[in-house]
Motif scaffolding. Structure first.
Motif, PDB file in Angstrom:
ATOM      1  N   LEU A 136      -0.434 -15.442  76.116  1.00 32.73           N
ATOM      2  CA  LEU A 136      -0.582 -16.408  77.187  1.00 32.73           C
ATOM      3  C   LEU A 136      -1.725 -17.388  76.875  1.00 32.73           C
ATOM      4  N   ASP A 137      -2.456 -17.461  75.952  1.00 32.24           N
ATOM      5  CA  ASP A 137      -3.519 -18.505  75.388  1.00 32.24           C
ATOM      6  C   ASP A 137      -4.762 -18.596  76.442  1.00 32.24           C
ATOM      7  N   TYR A 138      -4.952 -17.132  76.861  1.00 27.76           N
ATOM      8  CA  TYR A 138      -6.334 -16.710  77.428  1.00 27.76           C
ATOM      9  C   TYR A 138      -7.400 -16.352  76.671  1.00 27.76           C
ATOM     10  N   GLU A 139      -8.448 -16.639  76.847  1.00 29.67           N
ATOM     11  CA  GLU A 139      -9.595 -15.936  76.003  1.00 29.67           C
ATOM     12  C   GLU A 139     -10.444 -15.378  77.008  1.00 29.67           C
ATOM     13  N   ILE A 140     -10.820 -14.184  76.393  1.00 33.12           N
ATOM     14  CA  ILE A 140     -11.922 -13.267  77.417  1.00 33.12           C
ATOM     15  C   ILE A 140     -12.961 -13.899  77.656  1.00 33.12           C
ATOM     16  N   VAL A 141     -13.204 -13.889  78.866  1.00 35.10           N
ATOM     17  CA  VAL A 141     -14.770 -14.301  79.413  1.00 35.10           C
ATOM     18  C   VAL A 141     -15.613 -13.238  79.372  1.00 35.10           C
ATOM     19  N   ARG A 142     -15.173 -12.191  80.384  1.00 33.62           N
ATOM     20  CA  ARG A 142     -15.960 -11.219  80.253  1.00 33.62           C
ATOM     21  C   ARG A 142     -15.518 -10.084  81.131  1.00 33.62           C
ATOM     22  N   ASP A 143     -16.020  -8.392  80.802  1.00 31.27           N
ATOM     23  CA  ASP A 143     -15.574  -7.639  81.679  1.00 31.27           C
ATOM     24  C   ASP A 143     -16.565  -7.726  83.153  1.00 31.27           C
ATOM     25  N   LEU A 144     -15.710  -7.283  84.183  1.00 33.50           N
ATOM     26  CA  LEU A 144     -16.526  -7.123  85.430  1.00 33.50           C
ATOM     27  C   LEU A 144     -17.255  -5.870  85.270  1.00 33.50           C
ATOM     28  N   GLY A 145     -18.481  -5.685  85.866  1.00 34.81           N
ATOM     29  CA  GLY A 145     -19.475  -4.366  85.615  1.00 34.81           C
ATOM     30  C   GLY A 145     -18.716  -3.421  86.705  1.00 34.81           C
ATOM     31  N   PRO A 146     -19.164  -2.085  86.677  1.00 35.24           N
ATOM     32  CA  PRO A 146     -18.759  -1.083  87.780  1.00 35.24           C
ATOM     33  C   PRO A 146     -19.285  -1.644  89.197  1.00 35.24           C
ATOM     34  N   GLY A 147     -18.268  -1.727  90.139  1.00 37.32           N
ATOM     35  CA  GLY A 147     -18.632  -1.880  91.393  1.00 37.32           C
ATOM     36  C   GLY A 147     -18.874  -3.668  91.563  1.00 37.32           C
ATOM     37  N   GLU A 148     -18.724  -4.246  90.578  1.00 37.26           N
ATOM     38  CA  GLU A 148     -18.863  -5.731  90.789  1.00 37.26           C
ATOM     39  C   GLU A 148     -17.719  -6.474  91.419  1.00 37.26           C
ATOM     40  N   ILE A 149     -18.140  -7.513  92.482  1.00 32.56           N
ATOM     41  CA  ILE A 149     -17.099  -8.142  93.183  1.00 32.56           C
ATOM     42  C   ILE A 149     -17.135  -9.672  92.787  1.00 32.56           C
ATOM     43  N   VAL A 150     -16.178 -10.280  92.172  1.00 36.49           N
ATOM     44  CA  VAL A 150     -16.170 -11.755  92.120  1.00 36.49           C
ATOM     45  C   VAL A 150     -14.844 -12.283  92.859  1.00 36.49           C
ATOM     46  N   ARG A 151     -15.130 -13.731  93.044  1.00 32.19           N
ATOM     47  CA  ARG A 151     -14.001 -14.533  93.696  1.00 32.19           C
ATOM     48  C   ARG A 151     -13.694 -15.646  92.409  1.00 32.19           C
ATOM     49  N   ILE A 152     -12.316 -15.483  92.296  1.00 36.68           N
ATOM     50  CA  ILE A 152     -11.852 -16.393  91.229  1.00 36.68           C
ATOM     51  C   ILE A 152     -10.810 -17.364  91.569  1.00 36.68           C
ATOM     52  N   THR A 153     -11.106 -18.688  91.161  1.00 34.16           N
ATOM     53  CA  THR A 153     -10.274 -19.626  91.603  1.00 34.16           C
ATOM     54  C   THR A 153     -10.012 -20.416  90.248  1.00 34.16           C
ATOM     55  N   ALA A 154      -9.154 -21.684  90.424  1.00 34.66           N
ATOM     56  CA  ALA A 154      -8.970 -22.501  89.037  1.00 34.66           C
ATOM     57  C   ALA A 154     -10.099 -22.854  88.508  1.00 34.66           C
TER      58      ALA A 154
END
Length: 488
Positions: free
Chosen positions: A199-217
């Motif tokens: 799907l042409d995505y490249e890995i940015v990073r793994d979330l850490g244990p218990g980490e919370i992020v908000r993802i937008t475009a």
């Protein structure tokens, strides 16, 4: 077990969502779901995929979905995604993991007036619905997700879709992975990174244990920093992770090669051919063959177009039928030969016993087995990758009972390869399966092959040990989680 995929883009996300979710089909064969947020609000579909693959079942629904953000899920049990209305707004949610204290959590919330749950069969609760109720106790999605971390015993990773973006929350000890990917105009969150390359995505990073992020475009905003402690499931690399996936930067197939090489270094059994019990034993066998110099072959071919993974069905009779029908023996590779098989693990051993008998019936001279992990002596209490009806289903526990041992009293001795109790357990398993020889991987060799510090891996299945023995509810601060951080 189950898996999920979420995407937020500047353009329509439905194709990426559909194929990204489908790349998790090896993790579950029960329920599938998709939800997309578009101009007309949320559009959701949930289907039974017990008899039809996800892609086949959902393809006719694609034209109904239009939107720039969405979630997809393969579930081994409950209906997902769920659509929720609360004081936080309307949102969709999917979860992966196993909440061991689900009943007590549900009852504690139901104790408040005006709260109710729709019960599933056998008077069980929908895990995702209960998790949503914990989130709704917060004054924000971040606070609610931290409430989940604090109160859940077991594990629970979450993707939550709102008009503000996708909230991704990895379970508090990181037992399951969440990996963020990026391509032009879109960001995605996945459990399996094998969903990214095509799907042409490249890995940015793994979330850490218990980490919370908000993802937008536009990118990723960190809302709660990761904790210091990790207990990621080691079985991801040994068995149920897909070979093309990587977790914590470690590729599954490479780890399996190293596991097989470690098995070979500890073994000098003379054999004619090394093979893997397909599919997840193949990588281990290639590593063994490369290290030992013994030729690699395929005494069995696997017919997969119409059969699910054999550990998924609830009934042993169905599991055995699936396992038998998928594997087709090749007499020219078997007859008169001393065969050594690498297997990811021996869980119950019922299917493997049939495989071994078929090898002898096809003319094998000897059959040697080399599992890539130690004997399983405890049922997993943190994830749902296998739903054994009883711990006594495990080959190790059954062997201990057969030799008159006490697993509860002497578990440490049965997990230690240097003890007589361990050797007696292995010999009992060998006799029951009808093997010429049986030699398991040592835990230290398996950990080294994976390539992560032992204290960061959950090894409960093999030694009954976990980072927090009682796994009681505890504040995230006790796990080293800090307060919400600025965006990055």
């Amino acid at each position: 077990m189950g898996g999920f995929f979420g995407v937020a883009g500047k353009d329509d996300c439905v194709a990426d969502l559909f194929y990204g979710t489908d790349y998790h089909s090896h993790l579950g064969t029960s329920r599938g779901g998709m939800v997309v947020l578009g101009k007309q609000g949320f559009k959701r579909n949930i289907h039974d995929i017990g008899d039809t693959p996800f892609r086949t079942k959902f393809e006719p629904d694609l034209f109904k979905h239009v939107g720039k953000m969405g979630l997809g899920v393969i579930s081994d049990y409950e209906d997902q995604p769920m659509l929720i209305r609360s004081h936080l707004g309307r949102y969709a949610i999917v979860t992966v993991g196993r909440v061991d204290n689900l009943d007590s959590l549900a009852e504690s919330v139901v104790g408040g007036r005006g709260v109710h749950y729709s019960e599933m069969k056998s008077n069980e609760y929908n895990q995702t619905e209960v998790i949503a109720s914990l989130i709704n106790q917060g004054e924000s999605f971040t606070e609610g997700l931290r409430n989940v971390h604090r109160r859940v015993t077991g594990s629970c990773s979450v993707l939550l879709l709102s008009d503000r973006g996708i909230y991704a929350s990895r379970d508090r000890l990181g037992r399951t992975p969440i990996v963020i990917g990026r391509k032009k105009g879109a960001y995605a969150a996945t459990l399996e990174t094998c969903a990214f390359p095509n799907l042409d995505y490249e890995i940015v990073r793994d979330l850490g244990p218990g980490e919370i992020v908000r993802i937008t475009a536009e990118g990723i905003e960190q809302l709660s920093a990761p904790g210091k402690e990790m207990q990621i499931c080691a079985f991801l690399w040994i068995y149920y992770g897909f070979p093309a996936s990587s977790y914590e930067g470690i590729n599954v197939e490479e780890a399996r090669y190293r596991c097989g090489a470690a098995l070979a270094r500890a073994d000098d059994t003379p054999v004619d051919l090394v093979a893997g019990v397909p599919d997840s034993g193949v990588g281990h066998a290639i590593g063994y063959a490369a290290q030992s110099g013994v030729p690699y072959g395929r005494p069995f071919t696997k017919y997969t177009p119409t059969w699910p993974r054999s550990f998924m069905p609830q009934e042993q009779r169905v599991r055995d039928l699936v396992a038998r029908m998928k594997l087709i023996p090749i007499r020219d590779q078997i007859e008169g030969k001393r065969l050594l098989f690498c297997e990811d693990s021996i869980v119950r051993g019922t299917q493997l016993k049939d495989v071994i008998q078929r090898l002898y019936e096809t003319g094998a001279r000897e059959v040697h087995m080399r599992p890539a992990c130690p004997p399983l002596v405890c049922s997993c209490k943190f994830l749902n990758f296998s739903r054994s009806r009883s711990e006594l289903d495990l080959a190790g526990r059954k062997a201990i009972a057969d030799i008159g041992g006490d697993a509860e009293k002497d578990l440490a001795a049965y997990a230690d390869p240097s003890t007589e109790k361990y050797r007696a357990m292995i010999e009992s398993i060998r006799r029951r399966l009808g093997l010429t020889t049986l030699q398991y991987q040592k835990l230290d060799d398996m950990v080294e092959a994976i390539g992560m510090p032992r204290e960061k891996l959950c090894t409960y299945c093999w030694n009954g040990e976990s980072l927090y023995e009682d796994e009681k509810e505890q504040a995230p601060e006790k796990l080293g989680m800090r307060n919400p951080s600025p965006a990055f």
